[in-house]
Design a protein around this motif. Sequence first.
Motif, PDB file in Angstrom:
ATOM      1  N   ILE A  64      12.604  16.034   9.403  1.00 28.15           N
ATOM      2  CA  ILE A  64      12.073  17.285  10.958  1.00 28.15           C
ATOM      3  C   ILE A  64      12.258  18.553  10.692  1.00 28.15           C
ATOM      4  CG2 ILE A  64      10.623  17.395  12.149  1.00 28.15           C
ATOM      5  CD1 ILE A  64       9.876  14.801  10.946  1.00 28.15           C
ATOM      6  N   LEU A  65      11.694  19.322   9.468  1.00 25.21           N
ATOM      7  CA  LEU A  65      11.780  20.985   9.625  1.00 25.21           C
ATOM      8  C   LEU A  65      11.197  21.727  11.278  1.00 25.21           C
ATOM      9  CD1 LEU A  65      11.892  21.079   5.899  1.00 25.21           C
ATOM     10  CD2 LEU A  65      14.373  21.524   7.198  1.00 25.21           C
ATOM     11  N   LEU A  66      12.543  22.462  12.014  1.00 20.37           N
ATOM     12  CA  LEU A  66      11.422  23.436  12.846  1.00 20.37           C
ATOM     13  C   LEU A  66      11.720  24.231  12.952  1.00 20.37           C
ATOM     14  CD1 LEU A  66      13.799  20.732  14.773  1.00 20.37           C
ATOM     15  CD2 LEU A  66      11.491  20.434  14.941  1.00 20.37           C
ATOM     16  N   PRO A  67      10.724  24.852  12.814  1.00 29.61           N
ATOM     17  CA  PRO A  67      10.165  26.762  13.443  1.00 29.61           C
ATOM     18  C   PRO A  67      11.407  27.606  14.633  1.00 29.61           C
ATOM     19  CG  PRO A  67       8.759  25.375  14.699  1.00 29.61           C
ATOM     20  CD  PRO A  67       9.759  24.706  14.539  1.00 29.61           C
ATOM     21  N   THR A  68      12.073  27.023  15.304  1.00 28.79           N
ATOM     22  CA  THR A  68      12.578  27.407  16.448  1.00 28.79           C
ATOM     23  C   THR A  68      14.001  26.259  16.577  1.00 28.79           C
ATOM     24  OG1 THR A  68      11.855  26.628  18.625  1.00 28.79           O
ATOM     25  CG2 THR A  68      11.254  28.674  17.547  1.00 28.79           C
ATOM     26  N   ASN A  69      15.532  27.073  16.641  1.00 28.29           N
ATOM     27  CA  ASN A  69      16.237  26.519  17.285  1.00 28.29           C
ATOM     28  C   ASN A  69      16.676  25.409  19.055  1.00 28.29           C
ATOM     29  OD1 ASN A  69      16.971  28.435  19.037  1.00 28.29           O
ATOM     30  ND2 ASN A  69      18.427  29.470  18.167  1.00 28.29           N
ATOM     31  N   ASP A  70      15.365  25.441  19.262  1.00 25.84           N
ATOM     32  CA  ASP A  70      15.910  25.085  20.860  1.00 25.84           C
ATOM     33  C   ASP A  70      14.231  24.284  21.180  1.00 25.84           C
ATOM     34  OD1 ASP A  70      13.120  26.809  20.723  1.00 25.84           O
ATOM     35  OD2 ASP A  70      13.499  27.703  22.339  1.00 25.84           O
ATOM     36  N   CYS A  71      14.537  23.373  20.015  1.00 24.53           N
ATOM     37  CA  CYS A  71      12.583  21.999  19.088  1.00 24.53           C
ATOM     38  C   CYS A  71      13.050  20.872  19.796  1.00 24.53           C
ATOM     39  CB  CYS A  71      12.145  22.905  18.242  1.00 24.53           C
ATOM     40  SG  CYS A  71      11.340  24.020  18.041  1.00 24.53           S
ATOM     41  N   THR A  72      12.701  19.752  20.191  1.00 23.99           N
ATOM     42  CA  THR A  72      13.333  18.329  20.511  1.00 23.99           C
ATOM     43  C   THR A  72      12.104  17.168  19.430  1.00 23.99           C
ATOM     44  OG1 THR A  72      11.799  18.339  22.519  1.00 23.99           O
ATOM     45  CG2 THR A  72      15.014  18.649  22.625  1.00 23.99           C
ATOM     46  N   VAL A  73      12.581  16.899  19.233  1.00 23.98           N
ATOM     47  CA  VAL A  73      12.216  15.235  18.529  1.00 23.98           C
ATOM     48  C   VAL A  73      12.470  14.224  18.668  1.00 23.98           C
ATOM     49  CG1 VAL A  73      11.944  14.579  16.306  1.00 23.98           C
ATOM     50  CG2 VAL A  73      12.549  17.055  16.821  1.00 23.98           C
ATOM     51  N   SER A  74      11.403  13.062  19.151  1.00 26.28           N
ATOM     52  CA  SER A  74      11.758  12.206  19.096  1.00 26.28           C
ATOM     53  C   SER A  74      10.527  11.177  18.666  1.00 26.28           C
ATOM     54  CB  SER A  74      10.698  11.845  20.784  1.00 26.28           C
ATOM     55  OG  SER A  74       9.239  12.424  21.087  1.00 26.28           O
ATOM     56  N   VAL A 133       6.115  10.769  15.453  1.00 27.35           N
ATOM     57  CA  VAL A 133       6.972  11.991  15.814  1.00 27.35           C
ATOM     58  C   VAL A 133       6.896  12.700  16.747  1.00 27.35           C
ATOM     59  CG1 VAL A 133       8.749  13.579  14.506  1.00 27.35           C
ATOM     60  CG2 VAL A 133       8.466  11.390  13.424  1.00 27.35           C
ATOM     61  N   THR A 134       7.162  12.896  17.550  1.00 22.13           N
ATOM     62  CA  THR A 134       6.427  14.051  18.563  1.00 22.13           C
ATOM     63  C   THR A 134       7.893  15.635  18.741  1.00 22.13           C
ATOM     64  OG1 THR A 134       5.340  12.851  19.843  1.00 22.13           O
ATOM     65  CG2 THR A 134       5.936  14.505  20.975  1.00 22.13           C
ATOM     66  N   VAL A 135       6.990  16.652  18.134  1.00 20.77           N
ATOM     67  CA  VAL A 135       8.200  18.075  18.257  1.00 20.77           C
ATOM     68  C   VAL A 135       7.828  18.515  19.294  1.00 20.77           C
ATOM     69  CG1 VAL A 135       8.738  19.874  17.418  1.00 20.77           C
ATOM     70  CG2 VAL A 135       8.457  17.510  15.682  1.00 20.77           C
ATOM     71  N   LYS A 136       8.290  18.777  20.556  1.00 19.60           N
ATOM     72  CA  LYS A 136       8.417  19.481  21.787  1.00 19.60           C
ATOM     73  C   LYS A 136       9.179  21.241  21.595  1.00 19.60           C
ATOM     74  CE  LYS A 136       6.993  15.970  24.547  1.00 19.60           C
ATOM     75  NZ  LYS A 136       7.152  15.740  26.288  1.00 19.60           N
ATOM     76  N   ARG A 137       8.688  21.595  22.373  1.00 20.49           N
ATOM     77  CA  ARG A 137       9.247  23.279  22.613  1.00 20.49           C
ATOM     78  C   ARG A 137       9.718  23.263  24.314  1.00 20.49           C
ATOM     79  NH1 ARG A 137       9.325  29.358  20.354  1.00 20.49           N
ATOM     80  NH2 ARG A 137      11.155  30.297  21.225  1.00 20.49           N
ATOM     81  N   GLY A 138      10.639  22.821  24.707  1.00 16.03           N
ATOM     82  CA  GLY A 138      11.090  22.955  26.327  1.00 16.03           C
ATOM     83  C   GLY A 138       9.838  21.708  27.168  1.00 16.03           C
ATOM     84  N   LYS A 139       8.678  21.935  27.607  1.00 10.97           N
ATOM     85  CA  LYS A 139       8.383  20.373  27.891  1.00 10.97           C
ATOM     86  C   LYS A 139       6.822  21.321  27.124  1.00 10.97           C
ATOM     87  CE  LYS A 139      10.311  20.716  32.706  1.00 10.97           C
ATOM     88  NZ  LYS A 139       9.474  20.524  34.278  1.00 10.97           N
ATOM     89  N   LYS A 140       6.477  21.925  26.034  1.00 13.93           N
ATOM     90  CA  LYS A 140       5.348  21.859  25.485  1.00 13.93           C
ATOM     91  C   LYS A 140       5.855  21.289  24.160  1.00 13.93           C
ATOM     92  CE  LYS A 140       2.865  25.000  23.045  1.00 13.93           C
ATOM     93  NZ  LYS A 140       2.336  26.742  22.914  1.00 13.93           N
TER      94      LYS A 140
END
Length: 279
Positions: A64-74, A133-140
């Motif tokens: 999974i490729l992410l737009p920012t370096n503070d994303c989390t993946v579950s 797959v869920t991608v979050k940035r912080g709680k969002k």
Amino acid sequence: MKAKTATKILLTMMFSFAMLFLFVGDVSAKEAKTSTYVLDAKSGVGYQTAFRATANDRFNSTTILLPTNDCTVSVKATGGVVAKVTYTSQMIGENTFTSNSNITDKEGKEIPFKGAASISVFSTKDGTYDLNVTVKRGKKQLTKKKIKVIFGYTTMIEKMSYAGKQILFSNLVTSKGSGKFSVKVGKDFALKKIEYGGYDANGEVQYKTTKNNKKITLSGQKNFSKIDYSYGFDDPDSNYGYESGQDVTYIYPVTFVRITVLDKKLGVVETSVIELFKK
């Protein structure tokens, strides 16, 4: 009344032909895809819509490729498949990023991503399952995607032969300068194109298209000279300039056979190249 009916029928036929044309266009576009990677433009997340895996193999994964370096993946999987985020990376520097050659913008430039997460999957049985797959940035929550994973052993090319001799690996040394080339692809694949060719005197491979089970003639070119890089000025007296090249002599002339197939389950085109050496 009859004129109106005729006009209505004509318009219906024109619409049907237009829809048929669009449908055919979509099919050819799908067949031209070389990867299932796509970009979710709204979230900036890149991912595979589907991928293949092998049962009882611990090395199956998708990224999974992410737009920012503070994303989390579950991730959660269906059908008893074990799925887990096993690797994450963050691009910290201002000008550092990762990319994927299959995800580009309209100009064909690779889109930069600031992070990546690898999801490993494991199953003891064949079948088609879903990864949620869920991608979050912080709680969002940025996005939630469903990725199809197809477990099941399959081979793209089951059998190849040249001039009656089976090709067991990716090359064959033969004394026969011409012969019938045959290929059999796996059940999940469709043969799209066979091309063959050898180097010319300038070191460029010149391909010709042929059909399955047809005779091909191997290349006899084993020597060529090639300029790798050069620059200079128009002034012939200038001392500034540079040229780099190579002179190549093969033990045997080589013919490349490029086989293009369609993965019918993933809807992507894959290419395999083998080498035939003429003694």
